[in-house]
Design a protein around this motif. Structure first.
Motif, mmCIF file in Angstrom:
data_model
loop_
_atom_site.group_PDB
_atom_site.id
_atom_site.type_symbol
_atom_site.label_atom_id
_atom_site.label_comp_id
_atom_site.label_asym_id
_atom_site.label_seq_id
_atom_site.Cartn_x
_atom_site.Cartn_y
_atom_site.Cartn_z
ATOM 1 N N ALA A 22 0.843 -1.188 0.000
ATOM 2 C CA ALA A 22 0.000 0.000 0.000
ATOM 3 C C ALA A 22 0.881 1.243 0.000
ATOM 4 C CB ALA A 22 -0.909 0.005 1.221
ATOM 5 N N PRO A 23 0.452 2.293 -0.642
ATOM 6 C CA PRO A 23 1.242 3.522 -0.658
ATOM 7 C C PRO A 23 0.930 4.386 0.563
ATOM 8 C CG PRO A 23 -0.684 3.815 -1.998
ATOM 9 C CD PRO A 23 -0.755 2.414 -1.468
ATOM 10 N N THR A 24 1.849 5.248 0.857
ATOM 11 C CA THR A 24 1.592 6.258 1.871
ATOM 12 C C THR A 24 1.606 7.620 1.189
ATOM 13 O OG1 THR A 24 3.944 6.495 2.386
ATOM 14 C CG2 THR A 24 2.690 4.908 3.677
ATOM 15 N N GLY A 25 0.620 8.419 1.503
ATOM 16 C CA GLY A 25 0.613 9.784 1.022
ATOM 17 C C GLY A 25 -0.084 10.007 -0.300
ATOM 18 N N ARG A 26 -0.021 9.029 -1.202
ATOM 19 C CA ARG A 26 -0.637 9.230 -2.508
ATOM 20 C C ARG A 26 -1.298 7.954 -2.976
ATOM 21 N NH1 ARG A 26 3.322 11.735 -6.861
ATOM 22 N NH2 ARG A 26 1.514 11.227 -8.131
ATOM 23 N N SER A 27 -2.235 8.091 -3.891
ATOM 24 C CA SER A 27 -2.906 6.931 -4.463
ATOM 25 C C SER A 27 -2.085 6.349 -5.606
ATOM 26 C CB SER A 27 -4.281 7.356 -4.987
ATOM 27 O OG SER A 27 -4.863 6.311 -5.725
ATOM 28 N N ARG A 66 1.262 -20.853 -8.907
ATOM 29 C CA ARG A 66 1.200 -20.790 -7.443
ATOM 30 C C ARG A 66 0.988 -19.380 -6.910
ATOM 31 N NH1 ARG A 66 5.546 -21.743 -4.743
ATOM 32 N NH2 ARG A 66 7.031 -21.402 -6.439
ATOM 33 N N PHE A 67 1.228 -18.378 -7.736
ATOM 34 C CA PHE A 67 1.149 -16.977 -7.319
ATOM 35 C C PHE A 67 -0.070 -16.312 -7.951
ATOM 36 C CE2 PHE A 67 5.710 -15.990 -5.953
ATOM 37 C CZ PHE A 67 6.108 -17.316 -5.913
ATOM 38 N N THR A 68 -0.716 -15.449 -7.200
ATOM 39 C CA THR A 68 -1.839 -14.682 -7.731
ATOM 40 C C THR A 68 -1.703 -13.224 -7.302
ATOM 41 O OG1 THR A 68 -3.310 -16.601 -7.593
ATOM 42 C CG2 THR A 68 -4.327 -14.442 -7.852
ATOM 43 N N ILE A 69 -1.676 -12.339 -8.285
ATOM 44 C CA ILE A 69 -1.620 -10.910 -7.996
ATOM 45 C C ILE A 69 -3.039 -10.339 -8.102
ATOM 46 C CG2 ILE A 69 -1.145 -10.283 -10.398
ATOM 47 C CD1 ILE A 69 0.610 -8.003 -9.354
ATOM 48 N N SER A 70 -3.335 -9.385 -7.262
ATOM 49 C CA SER A 70 -4.630 -8.719 -7.319
ATOM 50 C C SER A 70 -4.478 -7.323 -6.734
ATOM 51 C CB SER A 70 -5.691 -9.514 -6.557
ATOM 52 O OG SER A 70 -5.355 -9.628 -5.195
ATOM 53 N N ARG A 71 -5.489 -6.508 -6.963
ATOM 54 C CA ARG A 71 -5.471 -5.182 -6.377
ATOM 55 C C ARG A 71 -6.897 -4.767 -6.022
ATOM 56 N NH1 ARG A 71 -2.860 -1.331 -10.756
ATOM 57 N NH2 ARG A 71 -3.068 0.156 -9.046
ATOM 58 N N ASP A 72 -6.994 -4.015 -4.959
ATOM 59 C CA ASP A 72 -8.274 -3.498 -4.503
ATOM 60 C C ASP A 72 -8.171 -1.973 -4.573
ATOM 61 O OD1 ASP A 72 -10.488 -2.553 -3.083
ATOM 62 O OD2 ASP A 72 -10.454 -4.232 -1.679
ATOM 63 N N LYS A 73 -8.801 -1.396 -5.557
ATOM 64 C CA LYS A 73 -8.665 0.042 -5.756
ATOM 65 C C LYS A 73 -9.351 0.822 -4.651
ATOM 66 C CE LYS A 73 -8.176 1.539 -9.967
ATOM 67 N NZ LYS A 73 -8.419 1.956 -11.362
ATOM 68 N N THR A 74 -10.381 0.253 -4.063
ATOM 69 C CA THR A 74 -11.055 0.966 -2.971
ATOM 70 C C THR A 74 -10.159 1.073 -1.750
ATOM 71 O OG1 THR A 74 -12.063 -1.046 -2.070
ATOM 72 C CG2 THR A 74 -13.291 0.129 -3.771
ATOM 73 N N LYS A 75 -9.252 0.105 -1.597
ATOM 74 C CA LYS A 75 -8.311 0.129 -0.478
ATOM 75 C C LYS A 75 -6.934 0.614 -0.905
ATOM 76 C CE LYS A 75 -10.580 -3.655 1.992
ATOM 77 N NZ LYS A 75 -10.423 -5.000 2.583
ATOM 78 N N ASN A 76 -6.792 0.894 -2.219
ATOM 79 C CA ASN A 76 -5.504 1.388 -2.719
ATOM 80 C C ASN A 76 -4.384 0.426 -2.360
ATOM 81 O OD1 ASN A 76 -4.044 3.317 -4.142
ATOM 82 N ND2 ASN A 76 -3.600 4.540 -2.317
ATOM 83 N N THR A 77 -4.670 -0.866 -2.489
ATOM 84 C CA THR A 77 -3.739 -1.899 -2.022
ATOM 85 C C THR A 77 -3.603 -2.986 -3.077
ATOM 86 O OG1 THR A 77 -4.335 -1.484 0.287
ATOM 87 C CG2 THR A 77 -3.264 -3.579 -0.203
ATOM 88 N N MET A 78 -2.394 -3.514 -3.187
ATOM 89 C CA MET A 78 -2.112 -4.633 -4.073
ATOM 90 C C MET A 78 -1.721 -5.832 -3.223
ATOM 91 S SD MET A 78 0.761 -4.950 -7.075
ATOM 92 C CE MET A 78 2.138 -4.673 -5.965
ATOM 93 N N TYR A 79 -2.023 -7.023 -3.734
ATOM 94 C CA TYR A 79 -1.750 -8.244 -2.985
ATOM 95 C C TYR A 79 -0.986 -9.241 -3.857
ATOM 96 C CZ TYR A 79 -5.575 -6.273 -0.253
ATOM 97 O OH TYR A 79 -6.376 -5.431 0.475
ATOM 98 N N LEU A 80 -0.279 -10.128 -3.176
ATOM 99 C CA LEU A 80 0.332 -11.277 -3.823
ATOM 100 C C LEU A 80 0.078 -12.485 -2.943
ATOM 101 C CD1 LEU A 80 2.064 -12.435 -6.133
ATOM 102 C CD2 LEU A 80 4.072 -12.064 -4.662
ATOM 103 N N LYS A 81 -0.719 -13.401 -3.448
ATOM 104 C CA LYS A 81 -0.945 -14.646 -2.721
ATOM 105 C C LYS A 81 -0.032 -15.704 -3.289
ATOM 106 C CE LYS A 81 -4.362 -17.974 -1.139
ATOM 107 N NZ LYS A 81 -5.772 -18.440 -1.165
ATOM 108 N N ILE A 82 0.661 -16.398 -2.408
ATOM 109 C CA ILE A 82 1.574 -17.457 -2.812
ATOM 110 C C ILE A 82 1.113 -18.746 -2.154
ATOM 111 C CG2 ILE A 82 3.967 -18.176 -3.064
ATOM 112 C CD1 ILE A 82 4.800 -15.339 -2.277
ATOM 113 N N ASN A 83 0.815 -19.720 -2.963
ATOM 114 C CA ASN A 83 0.405 -21.033 -2.462
ATOM 115 C C ASN A 83 1.559 -22.021 -2.576
ATOM 116 O OD1 ASN A 83 -2.321 -20.303 -1.930
ATOM 117 N ND2 ASN A 83 -2.818 -20.573 -4.093
ATOM 118 N N ASN A 84 1.491 -23.055 -1.766
ATOM 119 C CA ASN A 84 2.464 -24.148 -1.837
ATOM 120 C C ASN A 84 3.894 -23.601 -1.873
ATOM 121 O OD1 ASN A 84 3.466 -26.750 -2.054
ATOM 122 N ND2 ASN A 84 3.207 -26.833 -4.276
#
Length: 122
Positions: A22-27, A66-84
């Motif tokens: 997540a960023p600080t200060g800016r979107s 095994r990896f999945t990237i996603s982003r939630d614009k309402t939360k201004n956050t990006m995710y990386l899920k790593i399985n196995n």
């Protein structure tokens, strides 16, 4: 833009993990974003990237589903899920953002986080 990663830690092989950025200060909702990693003694490599609206993604070959990237614009956050998780996934994981367009395979980014350590024990 300052990016802050979280969610790393010490896990066992076979576990799953979700990293956040997540960023600080800016979107960063108008930025292309990506995850990189750097293992000990190796060059930093791109793991995955996601388009501004989240509709397109690209993964490095070694991800192997095994990896999945996603982003939630309402939360201004990006995710990386790593399985196995595997011991070879041990690395510092960095998130990055860029304002200019171009292919998701592009390696040049404008903003970087400090990284979060992921250590996978066998």
């Amino acid at each position: 833009v300052q990016l802050v990663e979280s969610g790393g830690g010490l896990v066992q092989a076979g576990d799953s993990l979700i990293l956040s950025c997540a960023p600080t200060g800016r979107s960063v909702v108008n930025h292309i974003m990506g995850w990189f990693r750097q293992s000990p003694g190796k060059e930093r490599e791109i793991v995955t990237a996601i388009s501004r609206d989240g509709s397109s993604t690209n993964y490095a070959d070694f991800v192997a589903g095994r990896f999945t990237i996603s982003r939630d614009k309402t939360k201004n956050t990006m995710y990386l899920k790593i399985n196995n998780l595997k011991p070879e996934d041990t690395a510092v994981y960095y998130c990055a953002a860029r304002i200019l367009g171009g292919p998701l395979t592009e390696l040049e980014y404008d903003y970087w986080g400090q990284g979060t350590q992921v250590t996978v024990s066998s």
